[in-house]
Motif scaffolding. Structure first.
Motif, PDB file in Angstrom:
ATOM      1  N   VAL B 101       9.862 -10.094  21.713  1.00 46.25           N
ATOM      2  CA  VAL B 101      10.903 -10.934  21.107  1.00 46.25           C
ATOM      3  C   VAL B 101      10.213 -11.836  20.104  1.00 46.25           C
ATOM      4  CG1 VAL B 101      12.690 -12.649  21.476  1.00 46.25           C
ATOM      5  CG2 VAL B 101      12.298 -10.892  23.185  1.00 46.25           C
ATOM      6  N   SER B 102      10.527 -11.664  18.845  1.00 45.95           N
ATOM      7  CA  SER B 102       9.958 -12.501  17.793  1.00 45.95           C
ATOM      8  C   SER B 102      10.991 -12.578  16.685  1.00 45.95           C
ATOM      9  CB  SER B 102       8.662 -11.878  17.268  1.00 45.95           C
ATOM     10  OG  SER B 102       8.974 -10.669  16.603  1.00 45.95           O
ATOM     11  N   THR B 103      10.683 -13.322  15.630  1.00 44.40           N
ATOM     12  CA  THR B 103      11.656 -13.416  14.537  1.00 44.40           C
ATOM     13  C   THR B 103      11.848 -12.068  13.859  1.00 44.40           C
ATOM     14  OG1 THR B 103       9.842 -14.238  13.221  1.00 44.40           O
ATOM     15  CG2 THR B 103      11.434 -15.869  13.999  1.00 44.40           C
ATOM     16  N   ALA B 104      10.892 -11.122  14.061  1.00 50.07           N
ATOM     17  CA  ALA B 104      11.057  -9.795  13.472  1.00 50.07           C
ATOM     18  C   ALA B 104      12.052  -8.953  14.258  1.00 50.07           C
ATOM     19  CB  ALA B 104       9.716  -9.081  13.409  1.00 50.07           C
ATOM     20  N   THR B 105      12.169  -9.189  15.558  1.00 47.24           N
ATOM     21  CA  THR B 105      13.037  -8.337  16.380  1.00 47.24           C
ATOM     22  C   THR B 105      14.290  -9.059  16.849  1.00 47.24           C
ATOM     23  OG1 THR B 105      11.838  -8.959  18.364  1.00 47.24           O
ATOM     24  CG2 THR B 105      11.096  -6.973  17.246  1.00 47.24           C
ATOM     25  N   SER B 106      14.431 -10.329  16.532  1.00 42.36           N
ATOM     26  CA  SER B 106      15.569 -11.082  17.056  1.00 42.36           C
ATOM     27  C   SER B 106      16.004 -12.120  16.027  1.00 42.36           C
ATOM     28  CB  SER B 106      15.158 -11.779  18.355  1.00 42.36           C
ATOM     29  OG  SER B 106      16.264 -12.447  18.902  1.00 42.36           O
ATOM     30  N   THR B 107      17.298 -12.245  15.862  1.00 41.78           N
ATOM     31  CA  THR B 107      17.814 -13.245  14.921  1.00 41.78           C
ATOM     32  C   THR B 107      19.033 -13.930  15.506  1.00 41.78           C
ATOM     33  OG1 THR B 107      18.637 -13.611  12.682  1.00 41.78           O
ATOM     34  CG2 THR B 107      19.264 -11.558  13.704  1.00 41.78           C
ATOM     35  N   PRO B 117      17.793 -18.183  11.688  1.00 44.26           N
ATOM     36  CA  PRO B 117      16.714 -18.021  12.674  1.00 44.26           C
ATOM     37  C   PRO B 117      17.122 -18.577  14.033  1.00 44.26           C
ATOM     38  CG  PRO B 117      15.874 -18.934  10.622  1.00 44.26           C
ATOM     39  CD  PRO B 117      17.362 -18.883  10.473  1.00 44.26           C
ATOM     40  N   TYR B 118      16.750 -17.864  15.100  1.00 46.62           N
ATOM     41  CA  TYR B 118      17.194 -18.336  16.420  1.00 46.62           C
ATOM     42  C   TYR B 118      16.517 -19.623  16.814  1.00 46.62           C
ATOM     43  CZ  TYR B 118      13.014 -15.921  18.295  1.00 46.62           C
ATOM     44  OH  TYR B 118      11.746 -15.493  18.543  1.00 46.62           O
ATOM     45  N   THR B 119      15.493 -20.040  16.044  1.00 50.91           N
ATOM     46  CA  THR B 119      14.836 -21.303  16.331  1.00 50.91           C
ATOM     47  C   THR B 119      15.550 -22.472  15.655  1.00 50.91           C
ATOM     48  OG1 THR B 119      13.398 -20.747  14.483  1.00 50.91           O
ATOM     49  CG2 THR B 119      12.526 -20.356  16.678  1.00 50.91           C
ATOM     50  N   SER B 120      16.510 -22.178  14.773  1.00 53.27           N
ATOM     51  CA  SER B 120      17.186 -23.242  14.023  1.00 53.27           C
ATOM     52  C   SER B 120      17.869 -24.222  14.976  1.00 53.27           C
ATOM     53  CB  SER B 120      18.208 -22.614  13.073  1.00 53.27           C
ATOM     54  OG  SER B 120      19.134 -23.578  12.680  1.00 53.27           O
ATOM     55  N   ARG B 126      25.340 -19.319  16.693  1.00 54.90           N
ATOM     56  CA  ARG B 126      26.414 -19.091  17.663  1.00 54.90           C
ATOM     57  C   ARG B 126      25.991 -18.062  18.712  1.00 54.90           C
ATOM     58  NH1 ARG B 126      32.268 -18.708  16.775  1.00 54.90           N
ATOM     59  NH2 ARG B 126      33.115 -17.377  18.379  1.00 54.90           N
ATOM     60  N   CYS B 127      25.302 -17.013  18.233  1.00 55.73           N
ATOM     61  CA  CYS B 127      24.826 -16.018  19.175  1.00 55.73           C
ATOM     62  C   CYS B 127      23.525 -15.420  18.627  1.00 55.73           C
ATOM     63  CB  CYS B 127      25.873 -14.937  19.432  1.00 55.73           C
ATOM     64  SG  CYS B 127      26.356 -14.053  17.960  1.00 55.73           S
ATOM     65  N   GLN B 128      22.971 -14.486  19.342  1.00 52.03           N
ATOM     66  CA  GLN B 128      21.659 -13.962  18.991  1.00 52.03           C
ATOM     67  C   GLN B 128      21.687 -12.442  19.130  1.00 52.03           C
ATOM     68  OE1 GLN B 128      18.663 -15.612  21.528  1.00 52.03           O
ATOM     69  NE2 GLN B 128      16.948 -14.861  20.315  1.00 52.03           N
ATOM     70  N   ALA B 129      21.144 -11.746  18.131  1.00 53.82           N
ATOM     71  CA  ALA B 129      21.108 -10.284  18.167  1.00 53.82           C
ATOM     72  C   ALA B 129      19.650  -9.839  18.148  1.00 53.82           C
ATOM     73  CB  ALA B 129      21.852  -9.709  16.969  1.00 53.82           C
ATOM     74  N   SER B 130      19.290  -8.926  19.049  1.00 53.99           N
ATOM     75  CA  SER B 130      17.895  -8.513  19.142  1.00 53.99           C
ATOM     76  C   SER B 130      17.794  -6.998  19.290  1.00 53.99           C
ATOM     77  CB  SER B 130      17.214  -9.133  20.366  1.00 53.99           C
ATOM     78  OG  SER B 130      17.598 -10.464  20.523  1.00 53.99           O
ATOM     79  N   VAL B 131      16.683  -6.451  18.782  1.00 53.98           N
ATOM     80  CA  VAL B 131      16.348  -5.056  19.063  1.00 53.98           C
ATOM     81  C   VAL B 131      15.009  -5.063  19.794  1.00 53.98           C
ATOM     82  CG1 VAL B 131      15.451  -4.802  16.695  1.00 53.98           C
ATOM     83  CG2 VAL B 131      15.825  -2.782  18.108  1.00 53.98           C
ATOM     84  N   ILE B 132      15.038  -4.586  21.045  1.00 54.33           N
ATOM     85  CA  ILE B 132      13.822  -4.557  21.854  1.00 54.33           C
ATOM     86  C   ILE B 132      13.390  -3.096  21.947  1.00 54.33           C
ATOM     87  CG2 ILE B 132      12.796  -5.196  24.064  1.00 54.33           C
ATOM     88  CD1 ILE B 132      14.033  -7.548  22.527  1.00 54.33           C
ATOM     89  N   TYR B 133      12.361  -2.723  21.189  1.00 51.25           N
ATOM     90  CA  TYR B 133      11.878  -1.340  21.263  1.00 51.25           C
ATOM     91  C   TYR B 133      11.186  -1.159  22.601  1.00 51.25           C
ATOM     92  CZ  TYR B 133      13.098  -0.985  16.380  1.00 51.25           C
ATOM     93  OH  TYR B 133      13.810  -0.967  15.205  1.00 51.25           O
ATOM     94  N   THR B 134      11.558  -0.099  23.326  1.00 50.36           N
ATOM     95  CA  THR B 134      10.995   0.094  24.657  1.00 50.36           C
ATOM     96  C   THR B 134      10.038   1.273  24.704  1.00 50.36           C
ATOM     97  OG1 THR B 134      12.961   1.364  25.197  1.00 50.36           O
ATOM     98  CG2 THR B 134      12.925  -0.927  25.903  1.00 50.36           C
ATOM     99  N   SER B 135      10.173   2.214  23.759  1.00 47.96           N
ATOM    100  CA  SER B 135       9.256   3.355  23.779  1.00 47.96           C
ATOM    101  C   SER B 135       9.018   3.796  22.338  1.00 47.96           C
ATOM    102  CB  SER B 135       9.870   4.492  24.601  1.00 47.96           C
ATOM    103  OG  SER B 135       9.185   5.693  24.310  1.00 47.96           O
ATOM    104  N   VAL B 136       7.764   3.762  21.925  1.00 48.55           N
ATOM    105  CA  VAL B 136       7.406   4.145  20.569  1.00 48.55           C
ATOM    106  C   VAL B 136       6.448   5.324  20.658  1.00 48.55           C
ATOM    107  CG1 VAL B 136       6.264   3.391  18.460  1.00 48.55           C
ATOM    108  CG2 VAL B 136       7.701   1.796  19.710  1.00 48.55           C
TER     109      VAL B 136
END
Lengths: 308, 182
Positions: B101-107, B117-120, B126-136
Motif C-alpha cells: 500500500v503506497s501512493t502508487a497503489t492507493s489513492t 492523496p489519501y494522506t491529505s 471521501r473514500c479510498q481506492a487501491s489495487v493490491i497486486y497479489t501475484s506477479v
C-alpha cells in the motif's frame, strides 16, 4: 384534614405538569429530529435504488449482448427534452412481442429518457424490448456483403409505448460513454473525430469501423467498456417538480468532455444548488444525485501477437 | 369513619413521575433503534457508490494504455499491470510489487471522485481506492497478474492491505481480478 389528604394539592399538580411537559418537549424534539434525518436518509437510499434499478437491468441486458460484426449495435446522443433511443442492441433476454412458439429469447433492447405520460410527462428512463421471431433470427437485417443493415430494421424495433416499460421514475438524465480498446491504433468515432492512437480514452461517441464505406457501423470490438452515467432524484422530490422543471434540471448536466467520467463532470453541479436553475424548487435541486458504472465489453487482452 | 382502612385510590406523585421517567427512557431506546436504521441506510448508499467505483477502477486499470498517463491509470493514477518495453511492445510492468500500500497503489477520492492523496488532511478524501497486486509472474512468464481491488471508506493512512480493512472498520468492498498476459 383526612379528607384533604386523599387528593393532590395545586402545587403538586403544577410541579407534576411541569415535569410532564418538560419530558414531553424533550421526547418530541428528539422524535422530530430523528424523523427528519431518517426521512432524509431514506430519500438518499431511494435515489440509489433508482440508479440500481437502471444499472442492474442494463447489466443483465449487456451480459446477453449479441456482439457480432453483422448485428446492429446503435447508440445516439439524444438532446434533453427530445426523445430517441440512447442505446439500442440485440440481447439474449426474454421479452414479449413474438408468438409463443416463435419466441426464442432474443430481443431488441433499447433505452431512452422519455416523458412519462402516466406521470404528468415527467421525463424518466424507459426500456423497450421486443422479441425477434425465430424465423428472423438468422437474418436480422444482414446484407449479402456480411454487414448489418444501415440502421436497425424498423420491423424489429420496440414501439413506444406498447413495447416499453418505465425502468426508473427517478432517472432524469443518462449518458453512454465508451472506453476505447487500448490497442495503440488510429480510431475514428461516429461523430467524425479521428484520434491518432487509442490509449483507452473515454469518449462519448462510439468508435466505428473504417472499412465499410459511406455507412458507418459501431465497432464493439474496439470498445473496452461501456460507461453509463445517470442523474437521479428521489420520488419525494419528483412529486415537487413538473416536467418543464425536470427537463431544465436535466439540461444543466452537459455531455462530459473526452476523458472525463460522468460523475467527475457532474458531481459539483449536483452538490451546488447555485449551479442549477432557480426556477426549480430548492428541495428538488438538493435531491440531485449522480451515479456511474462501467460494464466490460471487450476488456484488454492479447488481441493479436505482440500488441503495442 | 375509619380513614386508615380506606384502600389507596390513586398513585402518588413520585410514582407517576417515576413511571413517566421510565416511559421516556423506553422511548429514547426506540429512537436509538431508529439511528441504527439511519446508519445502515447510509452504509448501503456508500456501499453502492463503492461497488460502482470498483467497476470503474477495474476498467481504468485494465484498459489504460501504459503510454497514456506515464504508466499510471488515467483516472485514478494507480500503477498499471502493463508497461511498454524498449521496442514499444506492451509487456507486464516489471516494477510491480506485491501486497504494497503506497501512493502508487492507493489513492483517496474527493466528493467528485477525483483523485486526492489519501494522506491529505484538509479536505480528507471521501473514500479510498487501491489495487493490491497479489501475484506477479516471473519475467517472460504468461501466467496472469492477480490483484485485489479494494474501495474503503473513510480513507485511511494504512501501510498494509490488512490495515486498510481494519482501519476503515470493515467499511469496504473488494473484488479479485486477473490481468492476462499482453
Amino acid at each position: 384534614m383526612k379528607y384533604r389528604l386523599s387528593a393532590f394539592t395545586l402545587v403538586e399538580l403544577m410541579v407534576a405538569m411541569m415535569i410532564i411537559s418538560i419530558l414531553g418537549v424533550l421526547t418530541m424534539s428528539i422524535i422530530s429530529a430523528t424523523d427528519r434525518s431518517s426521512s432524509l436518509s431514506n430519500r438518499s437510499v431511494e435515489a440509489s435504488a433508482q440508479a440500481r434499478l437502471a444499472f442492474d437491468r442494463i447489466g443483465i441486458d449487456l451480459r446477453g449482448l449479441l456482439k457480432r460484426q453483422d448485428v446492429n449495435f446503435e447508440t445516439a446522443v439524444v438532446p434533453v427534452a427530445s426523445t430517441g433511443d440512447a442505446l439500442r442492441f440485440v440481447s439474449m433476454v426474454t421479452s414479449a412481442g413474438a408468438a409463443a412458439a416463435d419466441n426464442r429469447d432474443t430481443s431488441v433492447v433499447t433505452y431512452r429518457i422519455q416523458p412519462n405520460v402516466d406521470n404528468a410527462s415527467r421525463p424518466c428512463l424507459v426500456r423497450g424490448a421486443k422479441a425477434i421471431r425465430w424465423a428472423d433470427i438468422g437474418y436480422l437485417g444482414v446484407q449479402a456483403n456480411g454487414l448489418p443493415s444501415a440502421t436497425f430494421p424498423t420491423a424489429y424495433l420496440p414501439v413506444y409505448p406498447a413495447d416499453f416499460d418505465v425502468l426508473a421514475d427517478g432517472v432524469i438524465r443518462m449518458v453512454i460513454g465508451f472506453q476505447l480498446y487500448p490497442d495503440n491504433l488510429p480510431v475514428t468515432l461516429a461523430d467524425g473525430t479521428s484520434l491518432p492512437v487509442s490509449y483507452g480514452d473515454v469518449v462519448y461517441s462510439p468508435p466505428v469501423r473504417s472499412d465499410t464505406g459511406a455507412v458507418t457501423y459501431v465497432d464493439t470490438s474496439r470498445i473496452s467498456s461501456i460507461i453509463v452515467g445517470l442523474v437521479t432524484i428521489d420520488l419525494t422530490a419528483l412529486r415537487q417538480a413538473d416536467a418543464t422543471q425536470l427537463q431544465a434540471l436535466a439540461a444543466t448536466f452537459p455531455m462530459p468532455d473526452m476523458n472525463r467520467l460522468p460523475v467527475q463532470s457532474w458531481a459539483n453541479i449536483a452538490n451546488n444548488v447555485n449551479l442549477t436553475p432557480s426556477s426549480v424548487p430548492l428541495s428538488v435541486r438538493q435531491a440531485l444525485r449522480v451515479f456511474e458504472r462501467a460494464y466490460p465489453m471487450t476488456p484488454f487482452g492479447k488481441k493479436t501477437s505482440g500488441s503495442r | 369513619m375509619k380513614t386508615s382502612d380506606r384502600p389507596r385510590a390513586a398513585f402518588s406523585l413520585v410514582e407517576v413521575v417515576l413511571a413517566l421517567g421510565i416511559m421516556a427512557g423506553c422511548l429514547l431506546s426506540l429512537v436509538a433503534l431508529l439511528l441504527v436504521g439511519i446508519k445502515s441506510n447510509q452504509a448501503s448508499a456508500e456501499e453502492m457508490r463503492a461497488v460502482n467505483l470498483l467497476t470503474v477502477l477495474e476498467a481504468d486499470l485494465r484498459n489504460t494504455h501504459p503510454a497514456a498517463n506515464n504508466g499510471k491509470s488515467r483516472f485514478f493514477g494507480l500503477v498499471l499491470p502493463y508497461a511498454t518495453n524498449s521496442s514499444g511492445f506492451t509487456v507486464y510492468n516489471p516494477a510491480l510489487t506485491v501486497n504494497t500500500v503506497s501512493t502508487a497503489t492507493s489513492t483517496g477520492l474527493d466528493e467528485n471522485e477525483n483523485p486526492l492523496p489519501y494522506t491529505s488532511l484538509a479536505p480528507r478524501p471521501r473514500c479510498q481506492a487501491s489495487v493490491i497486486y497479489t501475484s506477479v509472474p516471473a519475467a517472460g512468464s504468461f501466467t496472469p497478474v492477480q490483484a485485489r481491488l479494494i474501495v474503503n471508506w473513510p480513507a485511511t493512512n494504512a501501510s498494509t492491505p490488512q490495515a486498510l480493512i481494519t482501519m476503515s472498520s470493515g467499511s469496504f468492498v473488494e473484488v479479485n481480478v486477473t490481468f492476462p498476459a499482453p
